[in-house]
Design a protein around this motif. Structure first.
Motif, PDB file in Angstrom:
ATOM      1  N   LEU A   1      -4.411  -0.751  -3.872  1.00 54.70           N
ATOM      2  CA  LEU A   1      -4.574  -0.795  -2.419  1.00 54.70           C
ATOM      3  C   LEU A   1      -3.750   0.347  -1.829  1.00 54.70           C
ATOM      4  CD1 LEU A   1      -5.792  -2.458  -0.024  1.00 54.70           C
ATOM      5  CD2 LEU A   1      -3.587  -3.628   0.096  1.00 54.70           C
ATOM      6  N   PHE A   2      -4.328   1.532  -1.803  1.00 50.66           N
ATOM      7  CA  PHE A   2      -3.614   2.699  -1.296  1.00 50.66           C
ATOM      8  C   PHE A   2      -3.589   2.676   0.229  1.00 50.66           C
ATOM      9  CE2 PHE A   2      -5.359   4.246  -5.428  1.00 50.66           C
ATOM     10  CZ  PHE A   2      -4.136   4.278  -6.083  1.00 50.66           C
ATOM     11  N   TYR A   3      -2.673   3.452   0.775  1.00 54.78           N
ATOM     12  CA  TYR A   3      -2.399   3.382   2.210  1.00 54.78           C
ATOM     13  C   TYR A   3      -3.647   3.667   3.050  1.00 54.78           C
ATOM     14  CZ  TYR A   3       0.420   3.793   6.454  1.00 54.78           C
ATOM     15  OH  TYR A   3       0.958   3.594   7.698  1.00 54.78           O
ATOM     16  N   VAL A   4      -4.330   4.766   2.758  1.00 54.40           N
ATOM     17  CA  VAL A   4      -5.491   5.142   3.578  1.00 54.40           C
ATOM     18  C   VAL A   4      -6.637   4.154   3.379  1.00 54.40           C
ATOM     19  CG1 VAL A   4      -7.216   6.937   3.969  1.00 54.40           C
ATOM     20  CG2 VAL A   4      -4.829   7.554   3.636  1.00 54.40           C
ATOM     21  N   TYR A   5      -6.766   3.580   2.185  1.00 53.93           N
ATOM     22  CA  TYR A   5      -7.813   2.577   1.962  1.00 53.93           C
ATOM     23  C   TYR A   5      -7.515   1.308   2.775  1.00 53.93           C
ATOM     24  CZ  TYR A   5     -10.993  -0.612  -0.407  1.00 53.93           C
ATOM     25  OH  TYR A   5     -11.976  -1.530  -0.680  1.00 53.93           O
ATOM     26  N   TYR A   6      -6.252   0.916   2.827  1.00 49.96           N
ATOM     27  CA  TYR A   6      -5.873  -0.239   3.634  1.00 49.96           C
ATOM     28  C   TYR A   6      -6.085   0.064   5.114  1.00 49.96           C
ATOM     29  CZ  TYR A   6      -3.040  -4.153   5.340  1.00 49.96           C
ATOM     30  OH  TYR A   6      -2.604  -5.292   5.980  1.00 49.96           O
ATOM     31  N   LEU A   7      -5.783   1.296   5.519  1.00 57.26           N
ATOM     32  CA  LEU A   7      -6.039   1.706   6.904  1.00 57.26           C
ATOM     33  C   LEU A   7      -7.530   1.625   7.212  1.00 57.26           C
ATOM     34  CD1 LEU A   7      -4.448   4.846   8.565  1.00 57.26           C
ATOM     35  CD2 LEU A   7      -6.841   4.320   8.896  1.00 57.26           C
TER      36      LEU A   7
ATOM     37  N   VAL B   1      -2.025  13.477  -1.722  1.00 52.88           N
ATOM     38  CA  VAL B   1      -1.866  12.182  -2.387  1.00 52.88           C
ATOM     39  C   VAL B   1      -1.791  11.057  -1.362  1.00 52.88           C
ATOM     40  CG1 VAL B   1      -0.275  10.779  -3.744  1.00 52.88           C
ATOM     41  CG2 VAL B   1      -0.838  13.085  -4.493  1.00 52.88           C
ATOM     42  N   PHE B   2      -1.150  11.306  -0.223  1.00 49.88           N
ATOM     43  CA  PHE B   2      -1.089  10.271   0.808  1.00 49.88           C
ATOM     44  C   PHE B   2      -2.455   9.987   1.427  1.00 49.88           C
ATOM     45  CE2 PHE B   2       3.551  10.517   0.893  1.00 49.88           C
ATOM     46  CZ  PHE B   2       3.876   9.191   1.148  1.00 49.88           C
ATOM     47  N   GLN B   3      -3.436  10.852   1.143  1.00 50.36           N
ATOM     48  CA  GLN B   3      -4.780  10.639   1.663  1.00 50.36           C
ATOM     49  C   GLN B   3      -5.728  10.116   0.589  1.00 50.36           C
ATOM     50  OE1 GLN B   3      -5.967  14.385   3.354  1.00 50.36           O
ATOM     51  NE2 GLN B   3      -4.401  14.351   4.937  1.00 50.36           N
ATOM     52  N   ILE B   4      -5.229   9.677  -0.553  1.00 45.36           N
ATOM     53  CA  ILE B   4      -6.092   9.188  -1.632  1.00 45.36           C
ATOM     54  C   ILE B   4      -6.894   7.987  -1.139  1.00 45.36           C
ATOM     55  CG2 ILE B   4      -4.252   7.735  -2.585  1.00 45.36           C
ATOM     56  CD1 ILE B   4      -5.407   8.306  -5.345  1.00 45.36           C
TER      57      ILE B   4
ATOM     58  N   SER C   1       0.834  -1.210   0.000  1.00 46.42           N
ATOM     59  CA  SER C   1       0.000   0.000   0.000  1.00 46.42           C
ATOM     60  C   SER C   1       0.865   1.255   0.000  1.00 46.42           C
ATOM     61  CB  SER C   1      -0.932  -0.007   1.213  1.00 46.42           C
ATOM     62  OG  SER C   1      -0.204   0.080   2.423  1.00 46.42           O
ATOM     63  N   LEU C   2       1.995   1.187   0.685  1.00 46.13           N
ATOM     64  CA  LEU C   2       2.903   2.338   0.712  1.00 46.13           C
ATOM     65  C   LEU C   2       3.500   2.588  -0.673  1.00 46.13           C
ATOM     66  CD1 LEU C   2       3.864   4.345   2.819  1.00 46.13           C
ATOM     67  CD2 LEU C   2       5.851   2.875   3.222  1.00 46.13           C
ATOM     68  N   TRP C   3       3.863   1.518  -1.376  1.00 47.63           N
ATOM     69  CA  TRP C   3       4.411   1.672  -2.729  1.00 47.63           C
ATOM     70  C   TRP C   3       3.345   2.213  -3.687  1.00 47.63           C
ATOM     71  CZ3 TRP C   3       7.249   2.797  -6.510  1.00 47.63           C
ATOM     72  CH2 TRP C   3       6.941   2.394  -7.814  1.00 47.63           C
ATOM     73  N   ASN C   4       2.126   1.696  -3.592  1.00 46.03           N
ATOM     74  CA  ASN C   4       1.051   2.196  -4.456  1.00 46.03           C
ATOM     75  C   ASN C   4       0.828   3.689  -4.255  1.00 46.03           C
ATOM     76  OD1 ASN C   4       0.545  -0.355  -5.538  1.00 46.03           O
ATOM     77  ND2 ASN C   4      -1.047  -0.833  -4.055  1.00 46.03           N
ATOM     78  N   THR C   5       0.887   4.129  -2.995  1.00 46.68           N
ATOM     79  CA  THR C   5       0.700   5.550  -2.713  1.00 46.68           C
ATOM     80  C   THR C   5       1.902   6.357  -3.188  1.00 46.68           C
ATOM     81  OG1 THR C   5      -0.566   4.889  -0.756  1.00 46.68           O
ATOM     82  CG2 THR C   5       0.078   7.187  -0.907  1.00 46.68           C
ATOM     83  N   ALA C   6       3.114   5.804  -3.013  1.00 46.74           N
ATOM     84  CA  ALA C   6       4.318   6.505  -3.479  1.00 46.74           C
ATOM     85  C   ALA C   6       4.301   6.676  -4.994  1.00 46.74           C
ATOM     86  CB  ALA C   6       5.570   5.741  -3.046  1.00 46.74           C
ATOM     87  N   PHE C   7       3.748   5.706  -5.710  1.00 49.13           N
ATOM     88  CA  PHE C   7       3.627   5.837  -7.172  1.00 49.13           C
ATOM     89  C   PHE C   7       2.791   7.057  -7.524  1.00 49.13           C
ATOM     90  CE2 PHE C   7       1.432   5.208 -11.158  1.00 49.13           C
ATOM     91  CZ  PHE C   7       2.422   4.721 -12.004  1.00 49.13           C
ATOM     92  N   MET C   8       1.704   7.267  -6.787  1.00 46.66           N
ATOM     93  CA  MET C   8       0.862   8.427  -7.053  1.00 46.66           C
ATOM     94  C   MET C   8       1.581   9.728  -6.705  1.00 46.66           C
ATOM     95  SD  MET C   8      -1.658   6.769  -8.236  1.00 46.66           S
ATOM     96  CE  MET C   8      -2.882   8.038  -8.459  1.00 46.66           C
ATOM     97  N   VAL C   9       2.471   9.679  -5.693  1.00 45.86           N
ATOM     98  CA  VAL C   9       3.275  10.863  -5.373  1.00 45.86           C
ATOM     99  C   VAL C   9       4.220  11.185  -6.526  1.00 45.86           C
ATOM    100  CG1 VAL C   9       5.027  11.806  -3.809  1.00 45.86           C
ATOM    101  CG2 VAL C   9       3.100  10.504  -2.888  1.00 45.86           C
TER     102      VAL C   9
END
Length: 819
Positions: free
Chosen positions: A771-777, A751-754, A597-605
């Motif tokens: 599976l973005f970070y906030v969605y997994y959270l 972006v980290f809040q997507i 999830s962290l990598w997926n979010t970093a890609f969006m960054v």
């Protein structure tokens, strides 16, 4: 004069008297809060049921609440914890095991026992054993009453069977025949693209999941005591291998993804339109025939079983009536359930629904007839005839109500006698489904406090096997490990001591008191030499105290609470237990989905500069003085004010395999465009494209910066011979660096809040690619009830964003130029 004054006083007092009378009457009325009634298509039926119940019980006022029908229980959880639960909660059975195992439902055994002496009572003998037992918790108590039986069947298009040379009266009976039929029914065009898929099997998060196919083999996903995961067993491996092979013979993962997205698309019905030959679905497909006024020749059969085994059925979509533990009016709630699930309530429901359907069908038929008259006026009699035929079909079939199948046998008999389907296809299949429901064994879904995790891990195992990331055996072993970890955490929480809230809150109060004393002391320091200065200092503290109190209560307090429970095993329902650093250790060393999830979010960054560049380009274009510029600016800004959910639904249609985007790509010569949201390689770029569509929101910031650059700088550069590009590079960009810095910092935080895109468009798939970070959270907090783990994730996110912001702040000294 006194009479006039008295009259005026009476006039002013009358409203207050009326309010007092109304309040007194309301105190005598019992408010029964009912959540979960579907206010979509069957809205008219449920409103009629509520109205009739209130007519029979005038002392009860039914208050309808939200319809929590998703894959999480956020609303119910918040209601129970906040001591404001509904009295009746109706939802699908897919998460019954989760909530029944957590102690938030009231046992219904006493109500059921009391109903034995009532003729209109809900009796166990009126329900099929498997359906009744599916409402029993692991402790043996009854926690729900089933309303309907949405059994699984194999629906197939007989016209497609005839076209392929297959007997439409002989559907496949076992797995081998099913795969053979699927291969023969799959149709490709000249470019090799699948235009008709032979069968839809295991569509994402549908009822025929891996658990169902394991049950077909006689296996289970959990041991008898519910404490051991069995996904590493031979039945699970055989079931997953069968699913993968079946999808491969119908065109592979790409075709499966395309048709799975198409099947979820708005306004489409691939089975009836002949694009899907066979599909595992509930009997509600018969209601779809009536709703659409379709002439499709659909057949219904048992879901093919492994060779030598009898067909079974299950259902995760049938409605259940529940009463939460803290319900204020449980007796009245049971009366409502008895009426709504019984024959009288269901007859009222279907009669109101039939009337509403007839009115809708008449309105639709009149619109078609008006279009037919317009077609005749234009000299197109052929189209006019087709429109009149459609109008006739609407009146004939769409006004008819599909009765469905009720779990209560007494209710079902009465409904079958009163609401007999007249549509020939629906009538024949309705009788066939009724026979099959009696013949097939009903297998309930597993009753486990971690069933949401089991379901997600089964879906993840299928995705990994289909995408080739792992072999079926490796995927199942990993899924088994993750489910077992959650089972061990749930059943092993008693080993942790209760969290010492007394000491935690005492420490927090002490810190707050020390801060208050510090500021009070500062107000009396030497600089406040006079009493007037000290008075002003104290008044200043008094005036900011409302904000300080609000900050402490609503921001700092919840943050400290979140920090505390991040060190706990906490599911909101049970008391928090201190687990030390276990949440953080598991996250960093044993949870690969955290890193995914962290990598997926970093890609969006990493894609953030693209969005900023597009916003800047739009702002440069809109910074010119041309006619109608205000209109252009408004049009470009509109996507920014569109709600995220609405935008996601819009792009869901655009990014479908046959959406407008792919239609355009095919017209320019790209015969095999991406599947976008259905392809793990293209799902994140698809969401990036969706974000660029909203780039007009950042345009306002850039416009403000561009219009703040002095004109004389451009004039001097022009005199020196600098061209437009040189002026942009040497003047515009350096002068905009403060705005670039602001947009970069806020963009990274945003972006980290997507979240909304993953929730609405993909649910984190395919293969966890979104599976973005906030969605997994969110999943951990409100689907898996791991609030302590979710809080630990939130604090890790806070640290990541804080460090990223500090790094940007430090580096800004080298490239940000202020005037």
């Amino acid at each position: 004069m006194s009479i006039v004054r008295g009259g005026i006083c009476i006039i002013f007092l009358l409203p207050f008297c009326a309010l007092h009378v109304a309040a007194a009457e309301r105190e005598e009325t019992t408010e029964l809060h009912v959540w979960g009634l579907n206010m979509g298509y069957p809205r008219a039926g449920w409103l009629a049921v509520v109205a009739e119940f209130e007519r029979r019980r005038p002392e009860i006022d039914v208050i309808l609440g939200p319809a929590d029908r998703g894959s999480d229980l956020q609303k119910l959880l918040c209601g129970v914890v906040g001591n404001a639960p509904p009295d009746v909660f109706k939802r699908e059975a897919n998460l019954f095991g989760d909530i029944a195992s957590r102690g938030i439902l009231m046992p219904l055994d006493d109500f059921i026992e009391a109903d034995r002496s009532r003729e209109d009572g809900l009796h166990e003998n009126d329900y099929k054993p498997g359906v009744w037992e599916s409402c029993r918790g692991s402790d043996g108590h009854m926690y729900a009453v089933p309303e309907a039986t949405n059994a699984l069947f194999l629906a197939y298009n007989k016209d497609v069977f005839r076209e392929a040379g297959l007997d439409p009266e002989r559907p496949p009976r076992d797995w081998q025949e099913w795969q053979d039929y699927a291969r023969r029914l799959t149709l490709r065009d000249e470019n090799g693209r699948v235009r008709r898929i032979g069968t839809m099997i295991h569509a994402p998060y549908m009822e025929d999941d891996l658990v169902f196919y394991i049950a077909q083999l006689g296996g289970n996903v959990l041991s008898a005591d519910g404490r051991t995961c069995l996904l590493d067993g031979p039945e699970a491996l055989d079931a997953l291998t069968f699913i993968v092979e079946t999808i491969q013979v119908t065109g592979g993962r790409r075709a499966f993804d395309d048709f799975a997205k198409w099947q979820e698309g708005l306004g489409t019905w691939p089975l009836g339109q002949g694009h899907v030959a066979m599909s595992v679905t509930g009997h509600s497909v018969l209601g779809e025939i009536l709703r659409r006024g379709s002439e499709a020749d659909i057949g219904m059969a048992p879901v093919p079983a492994p060779t030598g085994r009898k067909p079974i059925t299950t259902s995760a979509r049938h409605g259940l009536y529940l009463i939460p533990t803290r319900a204020r009016h449980p007796d009245e709630a049971w009366d409502f359930i008895r009426f709504a699930a019984g024959p009288e309530g269901q007859i009222v429901f279907l009669e109101a629904l039939a009337e509403d359907r007839a009115q809708m069908a008449e309105r639709a038929a009149k619109q078609l007839e008006q279009q037919a008259r317009l077609a005749e006026a234009r000299g197109d009699p052929s189209r006019a005839g087709k429109l009149r035929d459609k109008a006739q079909a609407r009146r004939q079939w769409q006004g008819e109500t599909y009765p469905g199948f009720r779990a209560n046998a007494k209710t079902q008999r009465l409904l079958q006698q009163k609401f007999i389907p007249r549509h020939p296809v629906v009538s024949a299949n309705y009788k066939r489904c009724a026979e099959l429901i009696q013949e097939m064994a009903f297998v309930p879904i597993p009753r486990s406090p971690v069933y949401a995790v089991i379901r997600d891990e089964c879906q993840r195992a299928v995705d990994r096997a289909l995408y080739g990331e792992m072999s079926p055996k490796e995927a199942l072993l990993d899924a088994d490990r993750r489910v077992q970890e959650q089972l061990d955490a749930y059943f092993g929480r008693e080993r942790f001591p209760l969290f010492p809230w007394r000491y935690a809150w005492s420490t927090a109060v002490a810190i707050a008191g020390a801060a208050c004393l510090f500021f009070w002391w500062r107000s009396r320091e030497e600089r406040a030499r006079t009493s007037l200065q000290r008075y002003e200092n104290r008044m200043g503290l008094l005036f900011i105290s409302p904000w300080v109190i609000g900050f402490v209560v609503f921001i700092a307090g919840p943050m400290l609470f979140s920090l505390a429970i991040s060190f706990c095993n906490y599911d909101v329902i049970h008391p928090a237990r201190f687990a030390g650093l276990e949440n953080y250790a598991f996250m960093l060393f044993n949870d690969p989905l955290f890193w995914k999830s962290l990598w997926n979010t970093a890609f969006m960054v990493l894609a953030l500069p693209l969005g900023m560049s597009v916003s800047l380009l739009i702002a440069v274009l809109l910074n010119t003085k041309v006619r109608g510029m205000r209109v252009y600016r408004t049009l470009f800004y509109l996507p920014a004010v569109t709600p995220a959910i609405a935008a996601a639904v819009l792009w869901y249609g655009l990014l479908n395999p046959d959406g407008l985007l792919n239609v355009g790509l095919r017209r320019i010569g790209i015969d095999n465009p991406p599947s976008w949201l259905g392809d793990a390689r293209w799902s994140k770029p698809a969401i990036v494209i969706m974000g660029i569509w909203g780039a007009g929101g950042g345009m306002i910031l850039w416009l403000a910066g561009l219009q703040g650059i002095p004109k004389q700088l451009y004039e001097a550069a022009s005199i020196d011979g600098a061209g437009r590009l040189r002026q942009f590079r040497s003047i515009t960009l350096p002068m905009l660096t403060p705005y670039v810095f602001f947009a970069l910092v806020t963009g990274v935080i945003g972006v980290f809040q997507i979240f909304a895109q993953a929730l609405v468009l993909t649910r984190g798939g395919p293969a966890d690619s979104t599976l973005f970070y906030v969605y997994y959270l969110f999943n951990n907090a409100f689907r898996y009830f791991k609030m302590g783990y979710a809080s630990a994730m939130a604090w890790i996110l806070f640290l990541i964003v804080l460090i990223a912001t500090l790094i940007q702040w430090r580096l800004s000294r080298q490239w940000v130029h202020y005037e």
